[in-house]
Design a protein around this motif. Structure first.
Motif, PDB file in Angstrom:
ATOM      1  N   ASP A   3       9.138  41.765   1.182  1.00  0.00           N
ATOM      2  CA  ASP A   3      10.023  42.896   1.663  1.00  0.00           C
ATOM      3  C   ASP A   3       9.995  43.039   3.017  1.00  0.00           C
ATOM      4  O   ASP A   3       9.669  43.916   3.475  1.00  0.00           O
ATOM      5  CB  ASP A   3      10.019  44.312   0.872  1.00  0.00           C
ATOM      6  N   CYS A   4       9.746  41.982   3.657  1.00  0.00           N
ATOM      7  CA  CYS A   4       9.360  42.053   5.391  1.00  0.00           C
ATOM      8  C   CYS A   4      10.542  41.187   6.085  1.00  0.00           C
ATOM      9  O   CYS A   4      10.357  41.081   7.088  1.00  0.00           O
ATOM     10  CB  CYS A   4       8.014  41.508   5.603  1.00  0.00           C
TER      11      CYS A   4
ATOM     12  N   GLU B  23       6.650  43.621  -3.811  1.00  0.00           N
ATOM     13  CA  GLU B  23       5.196  43.454  -3.702  1.00  0.00           C
ATOM     14  C   GLU B  23       4.757  43.514  -5.115  1.00  0.00           C
ATOM     15  O   GLU B  23       3.759  42.768  -5.581  1.00  0.00           O
ATOM     16  CB  GLU B  23       4.706  44.828  -2.797  1.00  0.00           C
TER      17      GLU B  23
ATOM     18  N   PHE C   5      13.919  42.349   6.548  1.00  0.00           N
ATOM     19  CA  PHE C   5      15.151  42.941   7.093  1.00  0.00           C
ATOM     20  C   PHE C   5      14.925  43.834   8.399  1.00  0.00           C
ATOM     21  O   PHE C   5      15.790  44.527   8.948  1.00  0.00           O
ATOM     22  CB  PHE C   5      15.449  44.125   6.019  1.00  0.00           C
TER      23      PHE C   5
ATOM     24  N   GLU D 156      -0.174  42.633  14.004  1.00  0.00           N
ATOM     25  CA  GLU D 156       1.084  42.787  14.242  1.00  0.00           C
ATOM     26  C   GLU D 156       1.508  41.527  14.577  1.00  0.00           C
ATOM     27  O   GLU D 156       1.001  40.724  15.580  1.00  0.00           O
ATOM     28  CB  GLU D 156       0.942  43.740  15.279  1.00  0.00           C
TER      29      GLU D 156
ATOM     30  N   PHE E 297       4.515  52.758  15.103  1.00  0.00           N
ATOM     31  CA  PHE E 297       4.750  51.538  14.324  1.00  0.00           C
ATOM     32  C   PHE E 297       5.439  51.836  12.981  1.00  0.00           C
ATOM     33  O   PHE E 297       4.979  52.824  12.375  1.00  0.00           O
ATOM     34  CB  PHE E 297       3.317  50.934  13.950  1.00  0.00           C
TER      35      PHE E 297
ATOM     36  N   GLY F 124       2.085  41.797   6.207  1.00  0.00           N
ATOM     37  CA  GLY F 124       3.173  43.126   5.960  1.00  0.00           C
ATOM     38  C   GLY F 124       2.915  43.576   4.621  1.00  0.00           C
ATOM     39  O   GLY F 124       3.720  44.057   3.792  1.00  0.00           O
ATOM     40  N   GLY F 125       1.673  43.692   4.164  1.00  0.00           N
ATOM     41  CA  GLY F 125       1.275  43.992   2.801  1.00  0.00           C
ATOM     42  C   GLY F 125       1.498  45.544   2.597  1.00  0.00           C
ATOM     43  O   GLY F 125       1.151  46.155   1.348  1.00  0.00           O
ATOM     44  N   GLY F 126       1.800  46.459   3.512  1.00  0.00           N
ATOM     45  CA  GLY F 126       1.855  47.667   3.321  1.00  0.00           C
ATOM     46  C   GLY F 126       0.744  48.535   2.968  1.00  0.00           C
ATOM     47  O   GLY F 126      -0.641  47.955   3.305  1.00  0.00           O
TER      48      GLY F 126
HETATM   49  C1  LIG Z   1       9.201  47.328   3.580  1.00  0.00           C
HETATM   50  S1  LIG Z   1       7.468  47.372   3.889  1.00  0.00           S
HETATM   51  C2  LIG Z   1       6.851  46.239   2.537  1.00  0.00           C
HETATM   52  C3  LIG Z   1       5.281  46.808   2.427  1.00  0.00           C
HETATM   53  C4  LIG Z   1       4.825  45.898   1.181  1.00  0.00           C
HETATM   54  N1  LIG Z   1       4.539  44.477   1.290  1.00  0.00           N
HETATM   55  C5  LIG Z   1       5.454  46.389   0.053  1.00  0.00           C
HETATM   56  O1  LIG Z   1       6.509  45.649  -0.527  1.00  0.00           O
HETATM   57  O2  LIG Z   1       5.323  47.300  -0.707  1.00  0.00           O
HETATM   58  C6  LIG Z   1       7.616  46.213   5.521  1.00  0.00           C
HETATM   59  C7  LIG Z   1       6.046  46.070   6.133  1.00  0.00           C
HETATM   60  O3  LIG Z   1       5.981  45.331   7.118  1.00  0.00           O
HETATM   61  C8  LIG Z   1       5.184  45.737   8.065  1.00  0.00           C
HETATM   62  N2  LIG Z   1       5.617  45.388   9.317  1.00  0.00           N
HETATM   63  C9  LIG Z   1       6.815  45.640   9.861  1.00  0.00           C
HETATM   64  N3  LIG Z   1       6.996  45.039  11.292  1.00  0.00           N
HETATM   65  C10 LIG Z   1       5.699  44.334  11.461  1.00  0.00           C
HETATM   66  C11 LIG Z   1       5.123  43.494  12.564  1.00  0.00           C
HETATM   67  N4  LIG Z   1       5.892  43.281  13.576  1.00  0.00           N
HETATM   68  N5  LIG Z   1       4.124  43.314  12.325  1.00  0.00           N
HETATM   69  C12 LIG Z   1       3.179  43.404  11.296  1.00  0.00           C
HETATM   70  N6  LIG Z   1       3.705  44.341  10.249  1.00  0.00           N
HETATM   71  C13 LIG Z   1       4.902  44.848  10.241  1.00  0.00           C
HETATM   72  C14 LIG Z   1       5.376  47.438   7.976  1.00  0.00           C
HETATM   73  O4  LIG Z   1       4.120  48.206   8.380  1.00  0.00           O
HETATM   74  C15 LIG Z   1       5.335  47.513   6.499  1.00  0.00           C
HETATM   75  O5  LIG Z   1       4.451  47.666   5.775  1.00  0.00           O
END
Ligand SMILES: C[S@@+](CC[C@H](N)C(=O)[O-])C[C@H]1O[C@@H](n2cnc3c(N)ncnc32)[C@H](O)[C@@H]1O
Length: 318
Positions: free
Chosen positions: A219-220, A119, A222, A196, A107, A142-144
């Motif tokens: 930041d989710c 974030e 892109f 997910e 993933f 998508g909190g990382g």
């Molecule tokens: C660029 S990171 C940003 C993380 C955090 N929000 C930050 O800004 O530090 C994008 C996040 O989106 C999550 N992500 C991507 N595609 C996803 C999906 N289909 N379902 C859930 N989470 C997802 C990733 O696991 C990642 O943690």
């Protein structure tokens, strides 16, 4: 015969789409890993870093090793900030980047690299607007590996319930460590889980999951392959009068594409460039820095609503 040919053609198309997605993920990950191995310079107020990694809204103090068994795989820091003369602080665990091959191929790992500026800014924005979260149910998507914004709200807001999520299992394991350290007595308003977007919203539609008043995401926007799932997830779990706060940089046309998809789904969208004087001033300061690229670093705030009662519009100055 033609059915076989069209099947083969379809498979080739799907496999080249998968390759393209994998190629893009590797590029993002490689860039981020390179950045984190170059170090993040000093953590004080100096924002003119060699590579732009943060607006330094939070002071970051490295903490002594917390638990010997984990000190070789992660470090701990205290993140703190003063807003309107109140000090807010939280302990954050940073896993050292050391991905297994399975993790790298599994993933999306972009949330395991660092706390992205969006974030950081979302957490700061939340602390500046704590009263808006009182009594609300909140979901971070998508909190990382830190879910920084949701975590600060769990500690300092009087929200009714906070649910921290990401689709990546390792990220959520790290969030659980952070929660355990910050709330040693437990916190029954706080829940963490792997979520997910793609599978969640389909399930949620059928199960009528209780909607949330507020959704946070940083930041989710892109991921081309997941954009629609994110829009659908927010649509499915946001209450009729709820608000989604989506913080993300322009990143080419990805912000606009998300906004268009959200609008097409029925959301009332409002984007703001200037939502905090403090963040704006930092932005003007770092603009002089040649490593700062507004397009990929400055987070815009997108506010999504399903309906817009006048008083809510006033509250958020829309
Ligand atoms: C660029 S990171 C940003 C993380 C955090 N929000 C930050 O800004 O530090 C994008 C996040 O989106 C999550 N992500 C991507 N595609 C996803 C999906 N289909 N379902 C859930 N989470 C997802 C990733 O696991 C990642 O943690």
């Amino acid at each position: 015969m033609s059915a076989v040919l069209s099947n083969t053609c379809q498979q080739t198309k799907e496999s080249s789409k998968r390759n393209e997605i994998a190629r893009r993920r590797w590029k993002i990950l490689a860039r981020a890993l390179q950045r984190s191995s170059e170090g993040e310079t000093n953590e004080d107020e100096d924002v003119s870093v060699r590579r732009f990694t943060s607006f330094h809204l939070f002071a970051m103090k490295l903490l002594p090793s917390y638990n010997n068994s984990t000190s070789s795989v992660a470090s701990w820091s205290e993140y703190s900030v003063v807003v309107a003369r109140e000090k807010y602080s939280i302990f954050i665990r940073h896993p050292f980047p050391n991905f297994t091959a399975t993790e790298l191929m599994g993933f999306n790992n972009t949330g395991n690299i660092c706390i992205w500026p969006s974030e950081e800014v979302l957490a700061f924005y939340a602390l500046c607007n704590l009263q808006q979260f009182a009594g609300k149910t909140i979901l971070e998507l998508g909190g990382g590996s830190t879910c920084l914004a949701g975590l600060f709200l769990a500690k300092y807001s009087s929200a009714f319930k906070i649910h921290l999520t990401d689709g990546n299992e390792s990220a959520m394991k790290n969030v659980q460590y952070i929660v355990d350290r910050n709330f040693p007595q437990g916190n029954d308003r706080l829940v963490c889980s792997v979520l997910e977007w793609g599978s969640f919203w389909r399930l949620a539609v059928n199960q009528h999951i209780k909607p949330y008043d507020i959704i946070l995401s940083a930041d989710c926007l892109f991921f081309d392959e997941a954009r629609n799932d994110l829009v659908e997830t927010i649509w499915t779990v946001l209450s009729e009068n709820g608000t989604a706060f989506v913080m993300a940089p322009q990143r080419g046309d990805t912000f606009d594409k998300f906004r268009q998809e959200a609008k097409a789904r029925g959301f009332i969208c409002s984007s703001k460039k200037h939502y905090s004087d403090h963040v704006w001033n930092r932005h003007l300061q770092v603009k002089q820095n040649c490593d700062y690229d507004e397009n990929i670093h400055y987070p815009l705030l997108l506010i999504l609503k399903k309906s817009m009662p006048a008083e809510i519009g006033d509250q958020f100055n829309l």
